[in-house]
Design a protein around this motif. Structure first.
Motif, PDB file in Angstrom:
ATOM      1  N   VAL A  59       0.858  -1.176   0.000  1.00  8.55           N
ATOM      2  CA  VAL A  59       0.000   0.000   0.000  1.00  8.55           C
ATOM      3  C   VAL A  59       0.890   1.220   0.000  1.00  8.55           C
ATOM      4  CG1 VAL A  59      -1.700   1.316   1.311  1.00  8.55           C
ATOM      5  CG2 VAL A  59      -1.834  -1.159   1.275  1.00  8.55           C
ATOM      6  N   GLY A  60       0.569   2.196  -0.833  1.00  5.21           N
ATOM      7  CA  GLY A  60       1.339   3.429  -0.869  1.00  5.21           C
ATOM      8  C   GLY A  60       0.472   4.580  -1.345  1.00  5.21           C
ATOM      9  N   THR A  61       0.861   5.779  -1.008  1.00  7.05           N
ATOM     10  CA  THR A  61       0.115   6.972  -1.387  1.00  7.05           C
ATOM     11  C   THR A  61       0.917   7.760  -2.414  1.00  7.05           C
ATOM     12  OG1 THR A  61      -0.852   7.079   0.813  1.00  7.05           O
ATOM     13  CG2 THR A  61      -0.929   9.097  -0.511  1.00  7.05           C
ATOM     14  N   VAL A  62       0.279   8.086  -3.530  1.00 17.79           N
ATOM     15  CA  VAL A  62       0.874   8.932  -4.553  1.00 17.79           C
ATOM     16  C   VAL A  62       0.454  10.363  -4.231  1.00 17.79           C
ATOM     17  CG1 VAL A  62       0.946   9.466  -7.016  1.00 17.79           C
ATOM     18  CG2 VAL A  62       0.764   7.096  -6.278  1.00 17.79           C
ATOM     19  N   GLN A  63       1.415  11.269  -4.114  1.00 12.53           N
ATOM     20  CA  GLN A  63       1.118  12.652  -3.726  1.00 12.53           C
ATOM     21  C   GLN A  63       0.608  13.509  -4.884  1.00 12.53           C
ATOM     22  OE1 GLN A  63       1.033  13.751  -0.577  1.00 12.53           O
ATOM     23  NE2 GLN A  63       1.555  11.670   0.011  1.00 12.53           N
ATOM     24  N   ASP A  64       0.949  13.146  -6.108  1.00  9.41           N
ATOM     25  CA  ASP A  64       0.566  13.939  -7.267  1.00  9.41           C
ATOM     26  C   ASP A  64      -0.717  13.397  -7.908  1.00  9.41           C
ATOM     27  OD1 ASP A  64       2.923  15.479  -7.006  1.00  9.41           O
ATOM     28  OD2 ASP A  64       4.051  13.950  -8.111  1.00  9.41           O
ATOM     29  N   ARG A  65      -1.331  14.240  -8.722  1.00  6.75           N
ATOM     30  CA  ARG A  65      -2.500  13.816  -9.484  1.00  6.75           C
ATOM     31  C   ARG A  65      -2.041  12.804 -10.534  1.00  6.75           C
ATOM     32  NH1 ARG A  65      -5.727  16.719 -13.985  1.00  6.75           N
ATOM     33  NH2 ARG A  65      -7.655  15.520 -13.865  1.00  6.75           N
ATOM     34  N   VAL A  66      -2.802  11.759 -10.714  1.00  6.13           N
ATOM     35  CA  VAL A  66      -2.453  10.701 -11.654  1.00  6.13           C
ATOM     36  C   VAL A  66      -3.528  10.609 -12.723  1.00  6.13           C
ATOM     37  CG1 VAL A  66      -2.096   8.220 -11.920  1.00  6.13           C
ATOM     38  CG2 VAL A  66      -1.204   9.379  -9.911  1.00  6.13           C
ATOM     39  N   SER A  67      -3.091  10.558 -13.967  1.00  2.63           N
ATOM     40  CA  SER A  67      -4.014  10.380 -15.088  1.00  2.63           C
ATOM     41  C   SER A  67      -3.416   9.309 -15.995  1.00  2.63           C
ATOM     42  CB  SER A  67      -4.169  11.701 -15.847  1.00  2.63           C
ATOM     43  OG  SER A  67      -5.035  11.512 -16.936  1.00  2.63           O
ATOM     44  N   ILE A  68      -4.194   8.298 -16.268  1.00  2.00           N
ATOM     45  CA  ILE A  68      -3.716   7.191 -17.106  1.00  2.00           C
ATOM     46  C   ILE A  68      -4.689   7.001 -18.255  1.00  2.00           C
ATOM     47  CG2 ILE A  68      -3.212   4.727 -17.194  1.00  2.00           C
ATOM     48  CD1 ILE A  68      -2.626   4.834 -14.206  1.00  2.00           C
ATOM     49  N   ARG A  69      -4.144   6.924 -19.462  1.00  2.00           N
ATOM     50  CA  ARG A  69      -4.937   6.621 -20.659  1.00  2.00           C
ATOM     51  C   ARG A  69      -4.141   5.638 -21.499  1.00  2.00           C
ATOM     52  NH1 ARG A  69      -7.816  11.857 -23.174  1.00  2.00           N
ATOM     53  NH2 ARG A  69      -8.516  12.734 -21.211  1.00  2.00           N
ATOM     54  N   THR A  70      -4.836   4.787 -22.172  1.00  2.00           N
ATOM     55  CA  THR A  70      -4.182   3.887 -23.109  1.00  2.00           C
ATOM     56  C   THR A  70      -4.872   4.044 -24.463  1.00  2.00           C
ATOM     57  OG1 THR A  70      -5.622   2.020 -22.638  1.00  2.00           O
ATOM     58  CG2 THR A  70      -3.620   2.212 -21.305  1.00  2.00           C
ATOM     59  N   PRO A  71      -4.126   3.940 -25.564  1.00  2.00           N
ATOM     60  CA  PRO A  71      -4.735   4.062 -26.885  1.00  2.00           C
ATOM     61  C   PRO A  71      -5.496   2.803 -27.297  1.00  2.00           C
ATOM     62  CG  PRO A  71      -2.391   3.684 -27.103  1.00  2.00           C
ATOM     63  CD  PRO A  71      -2.676   3.814 -25.634  1.00  2.00           C
ATOM     64  N   GLY A  72      -5.378   1.758 -26.508  1.00  2.00           N
ATOM     65  CA  GLY A  72      -6.044   0.495 -26.833  1.00  2.00           C
ATOM     66  C   GLY A  72      -5.802  -0.492 -25.713  1.00  2.00           C
ATOM     67  N   PRO A  73      -5.821  -1.776 -26.039  1.00  2.00           N
ATOM     68  CA  PRO A  73      -5.571  -2.792 -25.005  1.00  2.00           C
ATOM     69  C   PRO A  73      -4.215  -2.564 -24.349  1.00  2.00           C
ATOM     70  CG  PRO A  73      -6.294  -3.825 -27.052  1.00  2.00           C
ATOM     71  CD  PRO A  73      -6.048  -2.369 -27.349  1.00  2.00           C
ATOM     72  N   ALA A  74      -4.106  -3.004 -23.100  1.00  2.00           N
ATOM     73  CA  ALA A  74      -2.858  -2.829 -22.360  1.00  2.00           C
ATOM     74  C   ALA A  74      -2.585  -4.076 -21.515  1.00  2.00           C
ATOM     75  CB  ALA A  74      -2.945  -1.599 -21.465  1.00  2.00           C
ATOM     76  N   VAL A  75      -1.299  -4.330 -21.283  1.00  2.00           N
ATOM     77  CA  VAL A  75      -0.868  -5.416 -20.420  1.00  2.00           C
ATOM     78  C   VAL A  75      -0.531  -4.812 -19.066  1.00  2.00           C
ATOM     79  CG1 VAL A  75       0.875  -7.205 -20.037  1.00  2.00           C
ATOM     80  CG2 VAL A  75       0.029  -6.749 -22.351  1.00  2.00           C
ATOM     81  N   PHE A  76      -1.179  -5.306 -18.020  1.00  2.00           N
ATOM     82  CA  PHE A  76      -0.959  -4.824 -16.657  1.00  2.00           C
ATOM     83  C   PHE A  76      -0.035  -5.815 -15.982  1.00  2.00           C
ATOM     84  CE2 PHE A  76      -2.174  -4.408 -12.164  1.00  2.00           C
ATOM     85  CZ  PHE A  76      -2.061  -3.038 -12.015  1.00  2.00           C
ATOM     86  N   SER A  77       1.063  -5.330 -15.410  1.00  2.00           N
ATOM     87  CA  SER A  77       2.070  -6.198 -14.805  1.00  2.00           C
ATOM     88  C   SER A  77       2.365  -5.722 -13.393  1.00  2.00           C
ATOM     89  CB  SER A  77       3.344  -6.140 -15.661  1.00  2.00           C
ATOM     90  OG  SER A  77       4.435  -6.683 -14.997  1.00  2.00           O
TER      91      SER A  77
END
Length: 169
Positions: A59-77
């Motif tokens: 568990v961790g806290t990210v201090q900055d705003r996070v925005s994630i976009r993908t142009p299509g399918p993505a592999v999550f690792s």
């Protein structure tokens, strides 16, 4: 004794001899032969059942705003990475985004165009945008354990090593 009585006695004795010949070793008073086979191995101890419910990896806290976009399918690792004291990940970039949680120890993160190291300790998380060259370094006295997640395009390489983006690194 009559003739029938003698015949019956003879059949009885003959039957006993036949049955005695069928007895197994150790029956009817004869000793069982010594075995040379080892005793059977003890049964394996039962394995403990897996924990019930979800298991938290970190568990961790990210201090900055996070925005994630993908142009299509993505592999999550998701991976666990351990950096020994003084070790680094080397300068690299991902063809996607990376978010890491510091589970134990501490690390310094350097990014292209942000060469002042930012230090992260246990319970803190960092976000690296798509394609940004960066380096994580363990400046502390103990190993740093990270839970690293990445979101990559299918078939893309996991990372690309790049030249140092900050002087002296």
């Amino acid at each position: 004794m009559t003739r029938i009585g003698r015949t019956m006695a003879l059949f009885t004795v003959a039957g006993c001899l036949v049955l005695a010949g069928c007895a197994q070793p150790g029956q009817l008073g004869s000793p069982a032969p010594a075995t040379t086979d080892p005793p059977p191995a003890p049964a394996a101890p039962p394995t403990s059942p897996p924990p019930a419910g979800p298991v938290e990896v970190g568990v961790g806290t990210v201090q900055d705003r996070v925005s994630i976009r993908t142009p299509g399918p993505a592999v999550f690792s998701v991976r666990t990475v351990v950096l020994a004291p003084g070790a680094t990940t080397g300068w690299h970039r991902l063809p996607g985004t990376e978010m890491s949680i510091v589970k134990s120890g501490s690390i310094s993160l350097l990014e292209e165009n942000a060469c002042d190291p930012v230090r992260y300790g246990p319970g803190q998380a960092m976000f690296v945008r798509d394609g940004v060259p960066h380096l994580a370094r363990n400046d502390g006295p103990e190993p740093a354990e990270l839970v690293v997640t990445s979101l990559l395009a299918p078939g893309a390489p996991e990372r690309e090593d790049v030249p140092p983006a900050c002087p002296g690194t």
